[in-house]
Design an enzyme around this catalytic site. Structure first.
Site, PDB file in Angstrom:
ATOM      1  CB  ALA A  19      -0.769   7.446  -6.965  1.00 22.63           C
ATOM      2  CE1 TYR A  38      -2.012   7.522   2.441  1.00 23.77           C
ATOM      3  CE2 TYR A  38      -0.318   9.215   2.227  1.00 23.77           C
ATOM      4  CZ  TYR A  38      -0.827   8.088   2.861  1.00 23.77           C
ATOM      5  OH  TYR A  38      -0.138   7.504   3.894  1.00 23.77           O
ATOM      6  CG  ASP A  56      10.061   8.192   6.336  1.00 27.58           C
ATOM      7  OD1 ASP A  56      10.677   7.184   6.709  1.00 27.58           O
ATOM      8  OD2 ASP A  56       8.968   8.161   5.773  1.00 27.58           O
ATOM      9  CD  GLU A  57       8.637   3.978  10.236  1.00 29.13           C
ATOM     10  OE1 GLU A  57       9.009   3.849   9.049  1.00 29.13           O
ATOM     11  OE2 GLU A  57       8.109   3.074  10.886  1.00 29.13           O
TER      12      GLU A  57
END
Length: 901
Positions: free
Chosen positions: A364, A362, A419-420
């Site tokens: 970046a 975040y 991941d979701e």
DNA sequence: ATCCTCCCCTAC
DNA sequence: TAAGGTAGGGGAGGAT
């Protein structure tokens, strides 16, 4: 030692000194004990270094000793009187060494990438050449790296002489199982990187491809959820624990349960910048800094490859994009297109990297860096961007933990990716009787503790709301989009943020003057449909108002299998192309075995360099600007025969009459799939009772999940899909449950787990036989047919009624379901006596008041059969349901709840 | 109307 | 250097 000065032609001597300094520095690092020796040696030597005698560098023995001292297995090779080569990478890299012996002056290339090995290889070429090329040396202080540019005309392409096996390396050289390739011609065109013409290209490429890993892992978890739901008894003892943890939260809200009892509560859960979070688990010192996961190591400039014309290539992309939009909207000018190549400079600039950022932190993102952006642009936006390596094993581990955490509370899960996921929490929240916020808090806390990675959750009345809520919640947060908030919330949502609205659609809408949902609400349904098509239009019409009629799908059915490579495709001739098609066919074939499918339609996808596109691509080994070609054949019958696939694919390719040199990408896709087990014969249910008696040692085979493990954990070796390793016999069912970690190095404590049913010893034996039998059943067809026919197969039509009618009641009930599944998969017309058997069993369960199990089984049967879409089977459902409802009415006076699928 | 085929688009 | 895969939904337009 830094060398910022430009070297002269005698710079090689200085460079020898430079390498010496590196070795000294290395020694210092070792003695100070930073990091692992292996890594550092790899970094410094970059696999191989060549040392030229006469410089102040170690002799072969000294070097060997030096390397050995610092751990790891290192080898040195005395190649000739002239020089010594040292490597810490056995075998594959060793192949390069023969180069030193086949030096010829005319092999000097026009422009040479100058990383360690090549520097010196080219030096050797140079030393032996009469042409005396001009040398340029550059040193990058930022990365302390060193480049040499050899400026010389190439006279002809390099041909490598093959050496005999005993020639060229010492005894005791470590070899792995690829050693037979040791002396293959290796050095093509002086290119340091392999192309698809290389025999191991596919596996090496897939090992490094983030998109491949994302895709495979995602599919793996979809299957995992399927499996869990099929095997589960839908009891969730861990819920108690969760509830007590929630009650222990200090600030637990006092209003109970979800805000809206009658509505659904959908949760969307997503790990925050997944790849980065996983990578930072062991690098706490990088937390809070701008970090990106990418193959690129930093901002060192690349050497310019001849023939690359980035400006031309980028213009082509941009023009194509512009044409699409203006064609779709009828607007020919006046809108500005942004593409991700806009901020990429030339190769030899430090902002010229075209390595893609897979994930960024975040910090970046705050500077404007985005996932998928090229490293060059990212560095411009955020010069202090740090990069970390991919950790594909880590992603699997964390993803597995995530899925197991959620699935111990509910299996109403729709897997989106590794991941979701979406979770229907309606029933769970009701049962727990806790608020959404407390639930989310406890759950996120648990995931963070277990994985070391933060995640965010969003809740809403449908999947769209939940998803947008997650975006709002990020990073490391939670958000409940309650019905009263929806209207206002939706008004300001960017259209681009709606799922399904990507680059094209958002650009179209923007050119029509709409950027936010609020703005789009003005448009009529008809007008939207007019611009975007029927479904897309109406979906968008709903979406921009926060509506979403799509229910979650907990069970997925695969519709296609494909494999493609659009990187590194550089063929010299048709033979190389054909060889590659064979290998890619083998890849697809192995995936078909893994997923147990056969297919009817074969599609070959080709990317061919577009007419105006530069021959050398802007991105190193990329596909550049291409014209796509898709051609398909539909076969009479579904197949998974590798020979047929290969033959068809090669035939299609030949028909296109394309110069192999122009090919930039190749893919094979199989559609119109059939489940492989549908092709089996004989009725498993009846057969089981017979076979138990007459079949002493059933075929053993690894459980399906091992296919996944093998495939996903693929490192270098390409596994055949149905191996039978003795060890695997011993793997218990619970171990094999993980699609990912089941086998191996991860011996994660198995926290998940249903309470094991108490199983009596004799039943346990039968269970074992049963399990093996069923696994034997599911062996792929092409293997079965080659084997001697099994006894039961012979009288398959007469394989009639179960004589000593054993019934299903003697079986542990979860085995009944396995049996049922095998029955469904048998591909046969259902036999009435098998139906009777089921009905009898269910009736008995009703009478003995095992309603929960009846519920699961009946719904299981209904779902499975609905999926089959086979009329022969539909009457089975009707019959079963009718009989069960009759029994229910008789015993309870009520009907059983039966779901729609 | 409905289906099939060849695309394009999107998502991770 | 760089590792631009893979699956699913849906639109356009022609065949049935």
């Amino acid at each position: 030692m830094r060398r910022d000065e430009k070297f002269s032609d005698n710079g090689f001597e200085a460079w020898g000194g430079y390498m010496q300094a590196k070795i000294t520095k290395l020694e210092e690092q070792f003695s100070s004990g930073i990091g692992k020796a292996d890594n550092r040696l790899t970094n410094i030597f970059n696999g191989i270094s060549i040392y030229v005698n006469g410089f102040t560098i170690p002799s072969a023995d000294e070097l060997k000793e030096l390397m050995a001292k610092h751990g790891g297995v290192y080898h040195t090779y005395q190649r000739s009187d002239d020089f010594v080569i040292a490597s810490n990478l056995p075998d594959t890299k060793v192949k390069n060494m023969s180069l030193a012996r086949v030096v010829k002056p005319e092999w000097i290339t026009a422009s040479i990438t100058a990383n360690r090995l090549l520097d010196y290889k080219d030096y050797l070429l140079y030393r032996n050449s009469k042409t005396q090329p001009k040398l340029n040396f550059t040193h990058t202080s930022r990365t302390d790296s060193f480049n040499v540019h050899v400026n010389c005309e190439r006279k002809e392409s390099v041909k490598v002489k093959e050496t005999s096996p005993s020639d060229g390396y010492q005894k005791g050289v470590a070899r792995d199982n690829h050693s037979n390739t040791l002396n293959e011609p290796e050095f093509q065109k002086n290119q340091p990187t392999k192309t698809a013409a290389d025999p191991n290209f596919i596996s090496e490429f897939y090992n490094n491809s983030r998109l491949h890993h994302i895709s495979q892992l995602g599919a793996c978890f979809k299957q995992y959820v399927n499996d869990l739901r099929d095997e589960s008894n839908f009891e969730f003892p861990a819920r108690n624990d969760l509830k007590s943890r929630i009650l222990a939260i200090d600030s637990v809200t006092n209003h109970s349960s979800a805000a809206c009892n009658h509505l659904k509560t959908i949760m969307h859960i997503d790990m925050d910048c997944f790849f980065v979070s996983v990578g930072l688990r062991n690098k706490p010192e990088l937390r809070g800094k701008p970090v990106a996961v990418t193959h690129s190591k930093g901002g060192q400039p690349r050497t310019k490859r001849p023939g690359v014309d980035r400006a031309t290539e980028f213009n082509l992309y941009k023009q194509k994009q512009f044409n699409k939009i203006s064609k779709a909207t009828g607007i020919a000018e006046g809108f500005e297109l942004k593409t991700r190549v806009d901020n990429i400079t030339d190769e030899d600039d430090k902002f010229g990297s075209m390595s893609e950022i897979a994930s960024c932190s975040y910090e970046a993102r705050a500077k404007g860096v985005k996932n998928g952006m090229f490293m060059g642009e990212a560095l411009k936006l955020c010069p202090d961007l740090l990069t970390i390596q991919y950790d594909f094993e880590g992603y699997k581990e964390v993803a597995y933990t995530l899925y197991n955490t959620i699935s111990q509370y509910t299996l109403d899960i729709e897997a989106v990716s590794c991941d979701e996921m979406y979770v229907d929490c309606t029933e769970l929240l009701k049962t727990l009787n806790v608020s959404v916020h407390d639930f989310a808090f406890a759950l996120r806390e648990e995931i963070k503790n277990k994985t070391g990675c933060p995640c965010s959750t969003g809740f809403g009345g449908n999947r769209l709301q939940a998803r947008l809520a997650t975006k709002q919640a990020k990073p490391d947060g939670q958000f409940f989009l309650t019905p009263d908030l929806v209207d206002e919330f939706m008004f300001n949502i960017n259209l681009r943020d709606l799922p399904g609205v990507g680059r094209q659609i958002s650009q179209k809408l923007e050119s029509l003057g709409h950027v936010t949902c609020g703005s789009l609400q003005i448009l009529s349904l008809a007008s939207l449909q007019n611009h975007l098509g029927n479904k897309t239009g109406s979906q968008l019409y709903d979406q921009c108002r926060g509506c979403d009629a799509h229910p979650l799908t907990f069970h997925t059915v695969r519709k296609s299998v494909s494999a493609e490579v659009n990187y590194g495709i550089r063929f010299e001739n048709n033979e190389q192309c054909e060889e590659f098609l064979k290998q890619l066919s083998a890849e697809v074939h192995s995936r078909m075995l893994q997923f147990k499918v056969m297919g009817k339609c074969i599609t070959l996808k080709l990317l061919v360099r577009a007419k105006d596109a530069p021959v050398e691509t802007a991105k190193f080994m990329g596909h550049g600007f291409c014209d796509p070609i898709n051609k398909s054949t539909t076969l009479q019958n579904a197949t998974n025969d590798i020979n047929i696939i290969t033959k068809e694919v090669i035939a299609i390719c030949k028909k296109q009459n394309i110069d192999p040199k122009e090919l930039r990408g190749i893919g094979i896709q199989i559609t119109k799939l059939d489940s492989i087990s549908n092709k089996q014969v004989s009725g498993p249910i009846s057969k089981f009772f017979k076979s138990k008696a007459i079949r002493p040692e059933p075929q053993q085979n690894k459980p399906e999940s091992f296919d996944n493990v093998q495939n996903v954990l693929r490192t270098d070796q390409r596994t055949n899909t149905i191996p039978s390793t003795p060890k695997k016999n011993k793997v218990t069912q619970s171990e094999s449950k993980s699609p990912i970690l089941g086998t191996s190095k991860y011996n994660l404590p198995k926290k998940r787990g249903r309470p094991s049913k108490s199983v009596k010893p004799e039943v346990s034996t039968s269970k074992n036989v049963m399990t093996k039998f069923l696994q034997g059943e599911s062996v792929s067809h092409d293997i079965c047919v080659k084997k001697e026919p099994v006894k039961e197969n012979v009288p398959k039509e007469t394989c009639t009624k179960i004589e000593p009618k054993p019934g299903l009641l003697n079986l542990p009930w979860e085995k009944v379901r396995e049996l049922l599944r095998a029955w469904f998969d048998s591909g046969q017309t259902p036999k009435p006596w098998d139906v009777d058997l089921i009905v009898e069993y269910l009736r008995e369960m009703v009478t003995s008041k095992n309603i929960d199990k009846v519920y699961i089984l009946v719904n299981f049967i209904k779902r499975k059969i609905t999926e089959m879409k086979n009329d022969n089977w539909n009457h089975v459902v009707n019959c079963v349901v009718e009989e069960v409802q009759n029994a229910m009415l008789a015993v309870y006076g009520k009907k059983l709840l039966i779901n729609d699928f």
